[in-house]
Write an enzyme that holds these catalytic residues in place. Structure first.
Site, PDB file in Angstrom:
ATOM      1  N   LEU A  66      10.840 -20.349  10.572  1.00  0.00           N
ATOM      2  CA  LEU A  66      10.227 -20.645  11.865  1.00  0.00           C
ATOM      3  C   LEU A  66       8.746 -21.192  11.419  1.00  0.00           C
ATOM      4  CD1 LEU A  66      10.843 -17.476  13.916  1.00  0.00           C
ATOM      5  CD2 LEU A  66      11.824 -19.651  14.245  1.00  0.00           C
ATOM      6  N   PRO A  67       8.091 -22.129  12.212  1.00  0.00           N
ATOM      7  CA  PRO A  67       7.043 -22.782  11.769  1.00  0.00           C
ATOM      8  C   PRO A  67       5.438 -22.088  11.731  1.00  0.00           C
ATOM      9  CG  PRO A  67       7.531 -23.368  14.173  1.00  0.00           C
ATOM     10  CD  PRO A  67       8.422 -22.345  13.587  1.00  0.00           C
ATOM     11  N   THR A  93       7.133 -18.002   5.852  1.00  0.00           N
ATOM     12  CA  THR A  93       5.661 -17.819   5.153  1.00  0.00           C
ATOM     13  C   THR A  93       4.618 -17.284   6.506  1.00  0.00           C
ATOM     14  OG1 THR A  93       6.217 -19.046   3.063  1.00  0.00           O
ATOM     15  CG2 THR A  93       3.913 -18.099   3.170  1.00  0.00           C
ATOM     16  N   LYS A 169       4.996 -14.833  -2.241  1.00  0.00           N
ATOM     17  CA  LYS A 169       5.137 -16.042  -1.745  1.00  0.00           C
ATOM     18  C   LYS A 169       3.560 -16.979  -1.628  1.00  0.00           C
ATOM     19  CE  LYS A 169       7.105 -19.875  -0.530  1.00  0.00           C
ATOM     20  NZ  LYS A 169       7.242 -20.160   0.958  1.00  0.00           N
TER      21      LYS A 169
END
Length: 246
Positions: A66-67, A93, A169
């Protein structure tokens, strides 16, 4: 019988991962707000759901790509209401604060949360060569591993607490973005004094200055068409998340 897989968010990254799952033989149910990106997945054999909640009613394991943190929270709230899901895997992330919010949303539902952000870009997603760092309950991580390995060539298990993988990450992304910025500065200086950028890049790539920008971005994209593979907004989002974590 293999777990049924759900995938929410099938855009630039999720589309490739969902495609790899289908190619590996998994039964996959997908959802995205953009109906256009669902067409090739439907044609490849995926079932298309009407909402994230519908995906969670159909699949034991649900992945999300997802964004933004805001979207991740909204989707997790719907997944929490699902009838079938036992493991929810967040590949976005989004930072530790949002990961904690996802844990709170799933608390008491019996759904295990796995933190598994991925790296490698859209080409890696379609090629099955992504890398992922994973943090979550051991049993849940073991359950999702066959699905993970359909799109990730490198799987690194960091621990049992969702959020640990987010930190790893973000560290990776900051190093990548910083290396890209300085590589652009170097190329710009070289071009200003008339150095052939291709020759300069070839020199750097057999010397100590090489990084992902010189090894990948420049030869595959920038030196030909001056276009990056990722959205600038994603880089800004990840840098802001890193600063907040630090």
């Amino acid at each position: 019988m293999a777990d049924r897989i759900g995938f929410v968010g099938t855009g630039r990254m999720g589309g490739g991962m969902a495609t790899r799952l289908l190619q590996a033989g998994f039964a996959v149910t997908v959802y995205d707000v953009d109906a256009a990106v669902l067409t090739p997945l439907r044609e490849a054999g995926a079932q298309v759901a009407a909402s994230p909640r519908a995906v969670a009613d159909a699949a034991e394991i649900v992945f999300a790509s997802l964004p933004s943190p805001k979207v991740s929270r909204a989707v997790a709230a719907e997944i929490a209401q699902g009838k079938a899901t036992k493991v929810y895997v967040e590949t976005s992330t989004i930072g530790t604060d949002t990961m904690a919010a996802l844990q709170a949303a799933l608390a008491g539902t019996g759904i295990a949360l796995v933190d598994a952000p991925v790296s490698g870009g859209p080409p890696g997603a379609y090629a099955g060569t992504l890398s992922t760092v994973v943090a979550g309950p051991a049993a849940a991580v073991a359950r999702i591993r066959p699905a993970l390995e359909s799109f990730a060539k490198h799987v690194f298990v960091l621990g049992t607490e969702p959020g640990q993988a987010q930190i790893a990450k973000l560290i990776n992304n900051l190093l990548s973005l910083a290396g890209r910025v300085i590589a652009f500065e170097g190329q710009a200086l070289g071009m200003k004094v008339g150095i052939d950028p291709v020759v300069l890049n070839d020199f750097i790539n057999v010397s100590t200055g090489r990084n992902m920008a010189t090894l990948d971005d420049f030869p595959s994209r920038l030196l030909h068409i001056f276009r990056s593979g990722g959205k600038t907004s994603i880089g800004v989002k990840d840098t802001e998340l890193f600063i907040a974590e630090a």
